[in-house]
Enzyme design. Structure first.
Site, PDB file in Angstrom:
ATOM      1  CG  LEU A 118      -2.054   0.974   1.321  1.00 44.77           C
ATOM      2  CD1 LEU A 118      -3.029   0.749   0.174  1.00 44.77           C
ATOM      3  CD2 LEU A 118      -2.787   0.839   2.647  1.00 44.77           C
ATOM      4  CG  ASP A 119       0.516   4.756  -2.502  1.00 42.38           C
ATOM      5  OD1 ASP A 119       0.485   5.722  -1.722  1.00 42.38           O
ATOM      6  OD2 ASP A 119      -0.379   4.520  -3.325  1.00 42.38           O
ATOM      7  CB  THR A 120       4.743   6.006   1.395  1.00 44.12           C
ATOM      8  OG1 THR A 120       5.698   4.972   1.111  1.00 44.12           O
ATOM      9  CG2 THR A 120       5.116   6.662   2.708  1.00 44.12           C
ATOM     10  CB  SER A 173      -2.453   4.795   0.108  1.00 46.78           C
ATOM     11  OG  SER A 173      -2.394   5.387  -1.179  1.00 46.78           O
TER      12      SER A 173
END
Length: 247
Positions: free
Chosen positions: A113-115, A117
């Site tokens: 889960l990208d930083t 998000s």
């Protein structure tokens, strides 16, 4: 009376993952780096071993017995990296766990889960489970609540639902529902069955409605519920085993 089948040699990356050290993919890197030995010989990628008959060592230390399967659901805050370590010194998901879980359990993020998000992220020490939940062929569903800038048109939403091509490759269809409008933005609920790199953010940007906030609310049938941001809970075996393969 049926005789029990004797243990069969298994691929080393599977045994390393089963010991809770890392994922199978990372275990392959360890093998390629020459850090694994079997009966005193440096092992190669593709080698097999019997953990009951062979001496397996990683960096000279005996491979410990398989760790009991452990799966956690974490509500990741924005700004936290979905990794076990970060070269830039940013906080990682393991920093949100108590020391007895963060160290020595072999926990690693299942997918990413990208930083920027936030929301649902699974952590596990089971390499086989990680492989099942991240392999594209299973098309595991993930649900998101997303704020985008402006108000997407009916045509724009139709394009998103059909799947916007990224990097010259088609995307799978996306279920998109409009939840509301306020403060110059639109709240959407998205259901995806693939997880390409920053897929939602890149798609929203291409459609002219950059993401303002992105939260993953569910992975398969496992949702955040009332789990507060920055907190975690242990999943019992029925919760994750029943989702193999996940819808």
């Amino acid at each position: 009376m049926a005789h029990e089948r004797p243990p069969q040699p298994q691929r080393l990356q599977k045994l390393i993952a089963a010991a809770g050290i890392c994922s199978r993919r990372h275990a392959e890197d360890l093998l390629q780096a020459g850090r694994v030995q079997v009966n005193g010989r440096t092992a190669q990628l593709g080698d097999r071993a019997d953990p009951n008959a062979d001496e397996i060592r990683l960096d000279g230390q005996p491979l410990r017995p398989p760790a009991p399967p452990l799966v956690l659901l974490l509500n990741k805050p924005a700004g936290v990296v979905s990794s076990c370590r970060d070269p830039q010194g940013r906080p990682t998901v393991l920093d949100l766990l108590p020391p007895e879980l963060a160290q020595g359990q072999g926990l690693h993020p299942v997918g990413r889960l990208d930083t920027a998000s936030r929301g649902a992220l699974l952590l596990s020490n089971d390499g086989a489970l990680t492989l099942r939940l991240t392999h594209p062929r299973f098309q595991h569903s993930k649900r998101y609540r997303v704020w985008v800038q402006g108000e997407p048109s009916a045509e724009g939403l139709a394009r998103w639902r059909a799947g916007v091509p990224l990097d010259g490759r088609p995307s799978l269809p996306v279920a998109v529902q409009v939840l509301g409008h306020r403060r110059g933005g639109t709240e959407l609920e998205l259901l995806l069955r693939e997880g390409r790199n920053r897929q939602i953010r890149r798609t929203a940007e291409l459609l002219g409605h950059p993401v303002l906030d992105l939260q993953r609310t569910a992975i398969g049938a496992i949702g955040l519920g009332a789990l507060p941001e920055g907190r975690w809970r242990r999943l019992d075996r029925q919760e994750w085993a029943a989702q193999d393969p996940w819808p």
